[in-house]
Design a protein around this motif. Structure first.
Motif, short mmCIF file in Angstrom:
data_model
loop_
_atom_site.label_atom_id
_atom_site.label_comp_id
_atom_site.label_asym_id
_atom_site.label_seq_id
_atom_site.Cartn_x
_atom_site.Cartn_y
_atom_site.Cartn_z
N UNK A 179 0.82 -1.21 0.00
CA UNK A 179 0.00 0.00 0.00
C UNK A 179 0.86 1.27 0.00
N UNK A 180 1.93 1.24 0.77
CA UNK A 180 2.67 2.48 1.05
C UNK A 180 3.22 3.14 -0.21
N UNK A 181 3.74 2.36 -1.15
CA UNK A 181 4.29 2.93 -2.38
C UNK A 181 3.27 3.81 -3.07
N UNK A 182 2.05 3.34 -3.16
CA UNK A 182 1.00 4.08 -3.86
C UNK A 182 0.45 5.21 -2.99
N UNK A 183 0.38 4.99 -1.68
CA UNK A 183 -0.17 6.01 -0.78
C UNK A 183 0.68 7.28 -0.75
N UNK A 184 1.99 7.13 -0.65
CA UNK A 184 2.83 8.35 -0.58
C UNK A 184 2.74 9.14 -1.88
N UNK A 185 2.41 8.48 -2.96
CA UNK A 185 2.27 9.17 -4.24
C UNK A 185 0.90 9.85 -4.34
N UNK A 186 -0.14 9.13 -4.06
CA UNK A 186 -1.46 9.74 -4.24
C UNK A 186 -1.70 10.86 -3.23
N UNK A 187 -1.06 10.78 -2.06
CA UNK A 187 -1.14 11.88 -1.09
C UNK A 187 -0.17 13.01 -1.41
#
Length: 619
Positions: free
Chosen positions: A529-537
């Motif tokens: 999850x984290x890879x995508x979360x730091x980007x979308x946020x």
């Protein structure tokens, strides 16, 4: 009893070449043609299993996506160095160009082609209608899943919606990228089709590992959450990233349908639909209230070792198969247990765990610095192996040096007359497999459960692609972004209570958002999850672990009056311990704004003249 899809096999099609001789027109009994697939449900199901095999080892490869973000360091380097230094290019996608990433452009499109084959042919299949309905629903779900994987990595992508043939017009192969909005809308359309076809498929009546109605609904929530996030809002993203503002093809990056409030309301509505009727699924309570920190930590750790109603869409592994998913203890266990210590937590992640009372851990607090592993929240003890942690008995050849089975990632004085330090069994210079040892001073505990007490043995395991807990978290996020803070806190506090954490009371939206983002980081650690979360946020530029890399140096000096020790064993009555955060130099981590999206490989651009490159790559 439900059968598990544990092992999927490649399904090969053989097509006869016609010729004038009669015997050449006779099909061998061992040969299967494309037409045969649609005559027998067993063959069609085998073909579907082959599509599922794109998930292969799921998130349990040797090289984990966690090491491509601020969760972990991959001890053995490889392509993670380029990825984490922002050095990827349109000819070198770093780790995401590798099979283990699961995001390879060509591989995903091959599976999309197979889904298209199902959608085009299954209606005319000659077997029972109930099989046809389920298989078609799975094809729509999987096509949506694969398209979504591509949009997460690349933004708008070519929507390949039919099976092309070699006899087709060559121009029909040169499909341009669709707008991000059109891609999301099509993914949602595929999920609508899947929901209708799989409306009777539940956790209770479906083989594990196959799509259900809950999986369809949960994926819808994830897709809508991505589309509503900062990265895909043009005004927000272009204000933060100059290369986005100057990019001439903004439609490939941004979602244009509705206002931001409408987008977040769509997330909230979709999530609440599944929360109100979870179709046999349930979020975990990790043993309920009244447990000690140790008991709660053990319940959390144990939860990730087996299947549960929280798992909506998962990949299952059994120890009789030689798959990467069965080797998590070997890949990631401590080096002093004959394991490889591959993906190790970094200090920034370790520091994200709160204290037992809910306060933030702080190295500037003398009490925290003196004993950083004491009085931490239960998730810390369920997730991270640290110096002095009691683990299992070591293998017999290593138990001579450490019969206690305690993690040793520090350096210890044994003779008060000498300042020489004994390196712990699990260090880079210790008595274990030191070439496999951690650089950060930590090892992974989540998902690690050595079979028969030996990290070299294969295990049964389950990797969750989607959990009901994610649906709840997306609902909370939508409430925060809509300013509905009381409702957000109600559900967030339910989630925190389950892991033994006190209620959140803040009424400040920014602070609540920060708390939520940290909760999500800790709850879904190593679950991709984290890879995508730091980007979308769009928080990557300010995320310490993406811009630097640190670990821990543990030193133990004998206390005054304590004599020479034959061997080391963690003991605060004999040693004074100091803990120093130190730089880890194996990677030069640096965030580059182009890395919000991956580049399309130059080979794909050369093959398709209609493809447009993402901002920051190529000329």
């Amino acid at each position: 009893m439900k059968k598990n899809i544990i092992f999927l096999f490649s399904f090969f099609l053989f097509v006869l070449v016609a010729c004038d001789h009669d015997f050449m027109d006779t099909k061998p009994k061992t040969e299967i043609t494309a037409d045969d697939i649609w005559k027998e449900s067993s063959l069609a199901e085998a073909y579907m299993f082959d599509i599922y095999f794109t998930f292969q080892d799921a998130g349990f490869t040797e090289e984990l996506q966690a090491s491509a973000t601020d969760e972990a360091l991959f001890t053995h380097g490889r392509e993670f160095r380029e990825t984490n230094a922002g050095a990827i290019t349109d000819v070198n996608l770093g780790w995401f160009g590798k099979t283990q990433s699961g995001h390879q452009w060509a591989r995903l499109y091959r599976n999309i082609r197979s889904c298209n084959d199902f959608i085009e042919n299954i209606d005319n299949a000659e077997f029972d209608e109930r099989y046809k309905v389920q298989l078609k629903g799975e094809a729509y779900f999987l096509r949506a899943y694969f398209f979504h994987r591509l949009t997460r990595a690349f933004g708008g992508i070519p929507l390949q919606l039919r099976v092309t043939q070699l006899t087709d017009d060559p121009e029909s192969f040169l499909i341009p990228r669709s707008s991000y909005t059109d891609c999301i809308d099509h993914i949602l359309s595929d999920l609508d089709e899947a929901a209708d076809l799989l409306k009777d498929r539940t956790f209770a009546n479906t083989q594990k590992g196959r799509a259900t109605l809950a999986a369809v609904k949960a994926l819808r929530v994830r897709v809508l959450t991505d589309a509503a996030s900062d990265l895909h809002d043009e005004a927000t993203a272009t204000a933060k990233v100059p290369i986005f503002n100057s990019y001439p093809n903004k439609e490939l990056l941004f979602y244009t349908k509705g206002s931001r409030a409408e987008r977040w309301n769509a997330v909230k509505t979709a999530a609440k639909d599944l929360m109100d009727n979870p179709l046999g699924h349930a979020v975990p309570d990790f043993g309920g209230p009244g447990l000690s920190v140790e008991e709660k930590a053990d319940a959390i750790w144990s939860f990730f070792l087996k299947d549960s109603p929280d798992h909506i869409f998962s990949r299952y592994f059994i120890d009789t198969k030689d798959e990467s998913g069965t080797k998590m203890p070997l890949f990631n266990g401590p080096s002093g247990y004959h394991a490889w210590g591959g993906n190790t937590p970094i200090q920034d992640f370790v520091d994200a765990f709160a204290m037992e009372d809910g306060s933030k851990f702080d190295w500037n607090n003398p009490e925290h610095k003196a004993a950083p592993y004491k009085n931490r929240e239960p998730r810390f003890y369920a997730t991270v192996m640290y110096d002095g942690m009691q683990w299992i008995q070591r293998p017999s050849d290593y138990a001579v040096a450490d019969p206690t089975g305690t993690i040793q990632t520090g350096y210890y004085q044994l003779d008060p007359a000498s300042n020489d330090l004994y390196p712990g069994m699990d260090t880079r210079t210790g008595g274990g497999e030191n070439w496999n040892a951690t650089y950060t001073g930590y090892y992974l505990k989540k998902f690690i459960n050595p079979a028969a007490g030996d990290h070299r043995n294969k295990i049964n395991a389950v990797f969750p692609f989607i959990r009901l807990s994610e649906v709840y978290m997306n609902y909370i996020e939508a409430c925060i972004e809509l300013g509905e803070l009381d409702e957000a806190k109600e559900y967030l506090n339910q989630m925190r209570e389950s892991v033994g954490m006190p209620d959140v009371t803040t009424s400040d939206q920014t602070e609540l958002r920060r708390i939520y983002q940290n909760e999500r980081r800790l709850n879904f650690y190593f679950e991709e999850h984290r890879y995508w979360d730091v980007r979308r946020w769009m928080i990557a530029p300010s995320a310490p672990g993406l811009n630097s890399l640190t670990g821990i140096r543990v030193t133990a000096m004998l206390k005054s009056g304590v004599g020479k020790q034959e061997r080391y064993a963690h003991d605060e009555s004999r040693w004074n311990y100091t803990y120093d955060v130190v730089p880890v130099t194996q990677e030069g981590r640096k965030w580059e704004n182009k890395c919000y999206f991956l580049p399309i490989h130059r080979d794909e651009i050369n093959r398709n003249k209609n493809l447009i490159q993402n901002p920051g790559y190529g000329e």
